[in-house]
Motif scaffolding. Structure first.
Motif, PDB file in Angstrom:
ATOM      1  N   VAL A  52       0.829  -1.209   0.000  1.00  0.00           N
ATOM      2  CA  VAL A  52       0.000   0.000   0.000  1.00  0.00           C
ATOM      3  C   VAL A  52       0.862   1.258   0.000  1.00  0.00           C
ATOM      4  CG1 VAL A  52      -1.632   1.373   1.348  1.00  0.00           C
ATOM      5  CG2 VAL A  52      -2.026  -1.071   1.044  1.00  0.00           C
ATOM      6  N   PHE A  53       1.805   1.345   0.924  1.00  0.00           N
ATOM      7  CA  PHE A  53       2.592   2.569   1.039  1.00  0.00           C
ATOM      8  C   PHE A  53       3.640   2.688  -0.062  1.00  0.00           C
ATOM      9  CE2 PHE A  53       0.640   2.462   5.181  1.00  0.00           C
ATOM     10  CZ  PHE A  53       0.409   3.807   5.439  1.00  0.00           C
ATOM     11  N   PHE A  54       4.092   1.571  -0.581  1.00  0.00           N
ATOM     12  CA  PHE A  54       4.977   1.627  -1.746  1.00  0.00           C
ATOM     13  C   PHE A  54       4.217   2.160  -2.959  1.00  0.00           C
ATOM     14  CE2 PHE A  54       6.398  -0.521  -5.665  1.00  0.00           C
ATOM     15  CZ  PHE A  54       7.644   0.070  -5.803  1.00  0.00           C
ATOM     16  N   GLY A  55       2.985   1.675  -3.155  1.00  0.00           N
ATOM     17  CA  GLY A  55       2.186   2.133  -4.287  1.00  0.00           C
ATOM     18  C   GLY A  55       1.858   3.612  -4.209  1.00  0.00           C
ATOM     19  N   ILE A  56       1.505   4.083  -3.001  1.00  0.00           N
ATOM     20  CA  ILE A  56       1.178   5.501  -2.823  1.00  0.00           C
ATOM     21  C   ILE A  56       2.398   6.378  -3.090  1.00  0.00           C
ATOM     22  CG2 ILE A  56       0.491   7.261  -1.140  1.00  0.00           C
ATOM     23  CD1 ILE A  56      -1.231   5.128   0.208  1.00  0.00           C
ATOM     24  N   SER A  57       3.533   6.009  -2.512  1.00  0.00           N
ATOM     25  CA  SER A  57       4.750   6.818  -2.689  1.00  0.00           C
ATOM     26  C   SER A  57       5.227   6.803  -4.134  1.00  0.00           C
ATOM     27  CB  SER A  57       5.859   6.321  -1.753  1.00  0.00           C
ATOM     28  OG  SER A  57       6.175   4.964  -2.016  1.00  0.00           O
ATOM     29  N   LEU A  58       5.146   5.647  -4.789  1.00  0.00           N
ATOM     30  CA  LEU A  58       5.568   5.566  -6.194  1.00  0.00           C
ATOM     31  C   LEU A  58       4.683   6.436  -7.084  1.00  0.00           C
ATOM     32  CD1 LEU A  58       7.381   4.308  -8.360  1.00  0.00           C
ATOM     33  CD2 LEU A  58       5.758   2.400  -8.497  1.00  0.00           C
ATOM     34  N   THR A  59       3.392   6.427  -6.830  1.00  0.00           N
ATOM     35  CA  THR A  59       2.461   7.242  -7.624  1.00  0.00           C
ATOM     36  C   THR A  59       2.759   8.726  -7.481  1.00  0.00           C
ATOM     37  OG1 THR A  59       0.712   5.567  -7.379  1.00  0.00           O
ATOM     38  CG2 THR A  59       0.033   7.801  -8.000  1.00  0.00           C
ATOM     39  N   THR A  60       2.989   9.179  -6.256  1.00  0.00           N
ATOM     40  CA  THR A  60       3.250  10.604  -6.045  1.00  0.00           C
ATOM     41  C   THR A  60       4.591  11.019  -6.657  1.00  0.00           C
ATOM     42  OG1 THR A  60       4.170  10.087  -3.855  1.00  0.00           O
ATOM     43  CG2 THR A  60       1.867  10.766  -3.959  1.00  0.00           C
ATOM     44  N   VAL A  61       5.591  10.162  -6.595  1.00  0.00           N
ATOM     45  CA  VAL A  61       6.890  10.514  -7.176  1.00  0.00           C
ATOM     46  C   VAL A  61       6.805  10.567  -8.693  1.00  0.00           C
ATOM     47  CG1 VAL A  61       9.264   9.724  -7.526  1.00  0.00           C
ATOM     48  CG2 VAL A  61       8.272   9.673  -5.250  1.00  0.00           C
ATOM     49  N   LEU A  62       6.116   9.612  -9.299  1.00  0.00           N
ATOM     50  CA  LEU A  62       5.950   9.638 -10.757  1.00  0.00           C
ATOM     51  C   LEU A  62       5.175  10.881 -11.192  1.00  0.00           C
ATOM     52  CD1 LEU A  62       5.161   5.884 -11.549  1.00  0.00           C
ATOM     53  CD2 LEU A  62       7.301   7.120 -11.953  1.00  0.00           C
ATOM     54  N   THR A  63       4.143  11.244 -10.426  1.00  0.00           N
ATOM     55  CA  THR A  63       3.388  12.457 -10.735  1.00  0.00           C
ATOM     56  C   THR A  63       4.264  13.686 -10.553  1.00  0.00           C
ATOM     57  OG1 THR A  63       1.402  11.357  -9.890  1.00  0.00           O
ATOM     58  CG2 THR A  63       1.268  13.724 -10.250  1.00  0.00           C
ATOM     59  N   ARG A  64       5.092  13.686  -9.518  1.00  0.00           N
ATOM     60  CA  ARG A  64       6.029  14.797  -9.295  1.00  0.00           C
ATOM     61  C   ARG A  64       6.967  14.950 -10.490  1.00  0.00           C
ATOM     62  NH1 ARG A  64       9.475  16.133  -4.052  1.00  0.00           N
ATOM     63  NH2 ARG A  64      11.019  17.567  -4.936  1.00  0.00           N
ATOM     64  N   CYS A  65       7.494  13.856 -10.991  1.00  0.00           N
ATOM     65  CA  CYS A  65       8.396  13.913 -12.138  1.00  0.00           C
ATOM     66  C   CYS A  65       7.685  14.476 -13.366  1.00  0.00           C
ATOM     67  CB  CYS A  65       8.956  12.524 -12.435  1.00  0.00           C
ATOM     68  SG  CYS A  65      10.111  11.894 -11.186  1.00  0.00           S
ATOM     69  N   PHE A  66       6.422  14.089 -13.568  1.00  0.00           N
ATOM     70  CA  PHE A  66       5.652  14.632 -14.687  1.00  0.00           C
ATOM     71  C   PHE A  66       5.493  16.141 -14.560  1.00  0.00           C
ATOM     72  CE2 PHE A  66       1.478  16.028 -16.241  1.00  0.00           C
ATOM     73  CZ  PHE A  66       1.609  15.734 -17.593  1.00  0.00           C
TER      74      PHE A  66
END
Length: 368
Positions: free
Chosen positions: A15-29
């Motif tokens: 759960v927390f890996f998925g949330i953090s990965l999503t926010t970082v990918l969005t940050r990069c975008f």
């Protein structure tokens, strides 16, 4: 098979890996595509996410091999014991690096938007404390046994030796206290940094709320502290499962909180993408005169724009701006002057850095 407390660890990690990965990918975008300003804080957060990925992988494999199981389990799965211990050891290494790098990224982001000398000193002190306790815990974790491999080969009593476990526990307590202080500092300080800016009270509360999400990560550190004593427990892999779970929560929340503060331009990106489809077409490299007040009317910045400027500085890029847009202002004598764009609604999402208007538009303005 994963079962019992091991299953809980697997779910929490996912759960927390998925949330953090999503926010970082969005940050990069946002930083690469929307504002086109990818800074050192963004690079460090990507590194933290890579380390967090390694931590999550160790959690998944560790739960599979027996983290969260009692010693009786390994009477029938003897080959899994040293694998579970290795996953625990390597996961702790990834965890420490993740937290050090993520907090450094957040502090660099705050340093870029503060001008108060006291705030700058506090942030540098927090960064130093974060690195000091983190590096200390990192080296004690790696080299607690001699040779290092004796940590996961401890069934072979002749393979090496380890330091007194209570020394490691004291270092872990020291790290946890230092991490909590750092998290509270980067979570509470934004309130003092923002309160005197020219912004509406509602905007201040919203911005402070986003920037203060780091306090949530400190809560995970504090919750984990009572379980540190289980490093010395005979049922090590079973008793330390709560340390592993709350470490995953801390790392995931820290990365998520640090990345959420950069996603504000995404709202403007989708808003302008939708409005552009209903507006007139623009020539490449041109900019609208939406900020022009008319001939013989000098431009004066309104209070609303001043408040927007302060809010804009909270989300700067490498040049303390979200884009390289330009505003064209008609002065009282009829001359045309270019000034940096203050309103994000006037920015092109893909501007040419030093172009004000096309030659045809300038010709029309002069004739007008």
């Amino acid at each position: 098979m994963v079962s019992g407390r091991s299953e809980v660890m697997t779910i929490v990690t996912a759960v927390f890996f998925g949330i953090s990965l999503t926010t970082v990918l969005t940050r990069c975008f946002v930083r690469l595509r929307v504002v086109r300003a990818f800074g050192w804080d963004d690079t460090l957060m990507v590194i933290a996410m890579i380390m967090n990925t390694g931590f999550a992988i160790c959690g998944f494999f560790g739960a599979y091999y027996g983290i969260g199981k009692r010693l009786e389990y390994f009477l029938f799965h003897s080959d899994s014991f040293h694998k579970a211990l290795f996953c625990w050891w390597l996961g702790q290494v990834f965890y420490i690096i993740t937290c050090i790098v993520a907090k450094t990224s957040i502090i660099l982001s705050l340093l870029r938007i503060t001008v108060n000398r006291i705030h700058i000193v506090i942030l540098y002190a927090a960064m130093a404390l974060n690195m000091l306790v983190g590096v200390l815990f990192f080296f004690f974790t790696i080299f607690q046994c001699t040779p290092v491999s004796h940590f996961w080969n401890r069934l072979d009593l002749d393979s090496g030796k380890c330091i007194d476990v209570w020394v490691l526990i004291d270092i872990a307590y020291l790290y946890s206290v230092g991490a909590a202080i750092t998290d509270f500092t980067i979570g509470i300080l934004p309130a003092f940094m923002i309160w005197n800016l020219r912004m509406s009270r509602r905007d201040k509360i919203a911005v402070i709320g986003v920037l203060s999400l780091g306090c949530i990560a400190s809560a995970a550190v504090i919750v984990r502290i009572p379980y540190i004593q289980h490093y010395a427990d005979r049922q090590f892999l079973y008793k330390t499962i709560n340390i592993a779970i709350w470490s995953n929560i801390e790392g995931g929340l820290g990365i998520t909180a640090g990345s959420l503060t950069t996603l504000r331009p995404l709202i403007r990106f989708f808003r302008e993408a939708s409005t552009d489809s209903h507006s007139y077409s623009r020539n490449p490299g041109s900019y609208p005169l939406s900020s022009t007040l008319g001939n013989n009317t000098p431009y004066q910045q309104s209070k609303l724009e001043q408040e927007h400027d302060d809010a804009q500085h909270l989300w700067p890029g490498n040049r303390d701006a979200e884009s390289f847009g330009v505003r064209t202002v008609v002065l009282g004598n009829g001359r045309i002057a270019a000034a940096p764009a203050a309103s994000s609604s006037e920015e092109e999402l893909n501007p040419h850095a030093h172009t004000v208007m096309g030659s045809r538009e300038l010709g029309r303005m002069r004739k007008g």
